[in-house]
Motif scaffolding. Structure first.
Motif, PDB file in Angstrom:
ATOM      1  N   ILE A 279       5.262   7.747   7.647  1.00 19.15           N
ATOM      2  CA  ILE A 279       4.532   8.486   6.949  1.00 19.15           C
ATOM      3  C   ILE A 279       3.208   8.011   6.359  1.00 19.15           C
ATOM      4  O   ILE A 279       2.541   8.908   6.228  1.00 19.15           O
ATOM      5  CB  ILE A 279       5.718   8.706   5.416  1.00 19.15           C
ATOM      6  N   ALA A 280       3.086   6.688   6.054  1.00 17.49           N
ATOM      7  CA  ALA A 280       1.810   5.783   5.713  1.00 17.49           C
ATOM      8  C   ALA A 280       0.960   5.966   6.791  1.00 17.49           C
ATOM      9  O   ALA A 280      -0.321   6.367   6.507  1.00 17.49           O
ATOM     10  CB  ALA A 280       1.965   4.437   5.462  1.00 17.49           C
TER      11      ALA A 280
ATOM     12  N   ASN B 166       0.861  -1.270  -0.051  1.00 21.45           N
ATOM     13  CA  ASN B 166      -0.063  -0.019  -0.038  1.00 21.45           C
ATOM     14  C   ASN B 166       0.974   1.249  -0.109  1.00 21.45           C
ATOM     15  O   ASN B 166       0.363   2.394  -0.109  1.00 21.45           O
ATOM     16  CB  ASN B 166      -0.827   0.048   1.160  1.00 21.45           C
ATOM     17  N   ILE B 167       1.941   1.168   0.247  1.00 22.86           N
ATOM     18  CA  ILE B 167       3.141   2.480   0.380  1.00 22.86           C
ATOM     19  C   ILE B 167       3.570   2.701  -1.045  1.00 22.86           C
ATOM     20  O   ILE B 167       3.912   1.913  -1.688  1.00 22.86           O
ATOM     21  CB  ILE B 167       4.265   1.944   1.280  1.00 22.86           C
ATOM     22  N   SER B 168       3.162   4.065  -1.485  1.00 23.40           N
ATOM     23  CA  SER B 168       3.562   4.612  -2.859  1.00 23.40           C
ATOM     24  C   SER B 168       5.272   4.293  -2.755  1.00 23.40           C
ATOM     25  O   SER B 168       5.988   4.451  -1.826  1.00 23.40           O
ATOM     26  CB  SER B 168       3.059   5.778  -3.041  1.00 23.40           C
TER      27      SER B 168
ATOM     28  N   GLU C 232       6.709   7.158  -3.986  1.00 23.59           N
ATOM     29  CA  GLU C 232       7.005   8.355  -3.589  1.00 23.59           C
ATOM     30  C   GLU C 232       7.597   8.399  -2.044  1.00 23.59           C
ATOM     31  O   GLU C 232       8.365   8.903  -1.675  1.00 23.59           O
ATOM     32  CB  GLU C 232       6.123   9.260  -3.986  1.00 23.59           C
ATOM     33  N   THR C 233       6.600   7.511  -1.444  1.00 26.19           N
ATOM     34  CA  THR C 233       6.760   7.660   0.195  1.00 26.19           C
ATOM     35  C   THR C 233       8.162   6.948   0.392  1.00 26.19           C
ATOM     36  O   THR C 233       8.762   7.329   1.445  1.00 26.19           O
ATOM     37  CB  THR C 233       5.555   7.151   0.646  1.00 26.19           C
ATOM     38  N   LYS C 234       8.258   5.782  -0.547  1.00 24.56           N
ATOM     39  CA  LYS C 234       9.477   4.737  -0.186  1.00 24.56           C
ATOM     40  C   LYS C 234      10.774   5.647  -0.455  1.00 24.56           C
ATOM     41  O   LYS C 234      11.785   5.914   0.257  1.00 24.56           O
ATOM     42  CB  LYS C 234       9.603   3.783  -1.022  1.00 24.56           C
ATOM     43  N   ASN C 235      10.658   6.486  -1.503  1.00 26.50           N
ATOM     44  CA  ASN C 235      11.840   7.342  -1.874  1.00 26.50           C
ATOM     45  C   ASN C 235      11.978   8.449  -0.946  1.00 26.50           C
ATOM     46  O   ASN C 235      13.151   8.817  -0.365  1.00 26.50           O
ATOM     47  CB  ASN C 235      11.606   8.116  -3.107  1.00 26.50           C
ATOM     48  N   GLU C 236      11.014   9.272  -0.427  1.00 29.90           N
ATOM     49  CA  GLU C 236      10.961  10.031   0.487  1.00 29.90           C
ATOM     50  C   GLU C 236      11.555   9.427   1.869  1.00 29.90           C
ATOM     51  O   GLU C 236      12.566   9.983   2.681  1.00 29.90           O
ATOM     52  CB  GLU C 236       9.854  10.592   0.943  1.00 29.90           C
ATOM     53  N   ALA C 237      11.442   8.487   2.323  1.00 26.83           N
ATOM     54  CA  ALA C 237      11.604   7.758   3.678  1.00 26.83           C
ATOM     55  C   ALA C 237      13.399   7.407   3.549  1.00 26.83           C
ATOM     56  O   ALA C 237      13.903   7.490   4.423  1.00 26.83           O
ATOM     57  CB  ALA C 237      10.952   6.331   3.942  1.00 26.83           C
ATOM     58  N   ILE C 238      13.788   6.815   2.327  1.00 25.14           N
ATOM     59  CA  ILE C 238      15.167   6.647   2.106  1.00 25.14           C
ATOM     60  C   ILE C 238      15.982   7.961   2.187  1.00 25.14           C
ATOM     61  O   ILE C 238      16.879   7.891   2.986  1.00 25.14           O
ATOM     62  CB  ILE C 238      15.278   5.773   0.633  1.00 25.14           C
ATOM     63  N   LYS C 239      15.290   9.125   1.649  1.00 24.43           N
ATOM     64  CA  LYS C 239      16.124  10.144   1.615  1.00 24.43           C
ATOM     65  C   LYS C 239      16.381  10.556   2.926  1.00 24.43           C
ATOM     66  O   LYS C 239      17.231  11.159   3.136  1.00 24.43           O
ATOM     67  CB  LYS C 239      15.371  11.301   0.755  1.00 24.43           C
TER      68      LYS C 239
END
Length: 110
Positions: free
Chosen positions: A43-44, A6-8, A10-17
Motif C-alpha cells: 500500500i505504501a 512513514n506508514i500511517s 490508517e494504512t496499517k489498519n487497512e492492511a490488518i483488515k
C-alpha cells in the motif's frame, strides 16, 4: 524500520483488515502479522507511485500552461508587428495625397 514510521495508522489498519479477511483457518497470528506487513509495504509503495504520478501530471500541466502563454505572447507580438507594418504602408500614400491636395489648392489660389 524507517519505512514503518512513514506508514500511517490508517494504512496499517487497512492492511490488518485485508490480512484478516484472507486469513486461512490454521494460520498463526505471526503469519497474519507478516502478511499484514507485506500488505502495508504494498500500500505504501502504491501511494508513493500514485504521488509521483500526480506530481508528474502537475508538472506537465504547468509546462503546458507556460507553453500556451509563450505561444500567446508570440502570436500577440506577431499581430502587433503586422499591424504596425500595415500602418507603415499607409503613411507614404497619405503623405502623397496630402501633398497633391496642397499642390492643387496652391495652384488654384493663384
Amino acid at each position: 524500520m524507517v519505512a514503518a514510521k512513514n506508514i500511517s495508522d490508517e494504512t496499517k489498519n487497512e492492511a490488518i483488515k485485508v490480512a484478516k479477511a484472507t486469513q486461512k483457518p490454521r494460520q498463526t497470528k505471526e503469519q497474519t502479522k507478516l502478511i499484514a506487513a507485506g500488505i502495508e509495504k504494498g500500500i505504501a509503495e502504491y501511494k508513493k507511485q500514485h504521488k509521483n504520478k500526480a506530481r508528474d501530471r502537475d508538472k506537465a500541466r504547468k509546462q503546458d500552461i507556460k507553453a500556451k502563454a509563450r505561444t500567446a505572447k508570440t502570436a500577440e507580438s506577431e499581430t502587433s508587428a503586422v499591424a504596425s507594418q500595415s500602418n507603415a504602408h499607409l503613411l507614404p500614400w497619405g503623405l502623397l495625397v496630402i501633398s497633391w491636395i496642397g499642390f492643387i489648392s496652391f495652384s488654384l489660389m493663384k
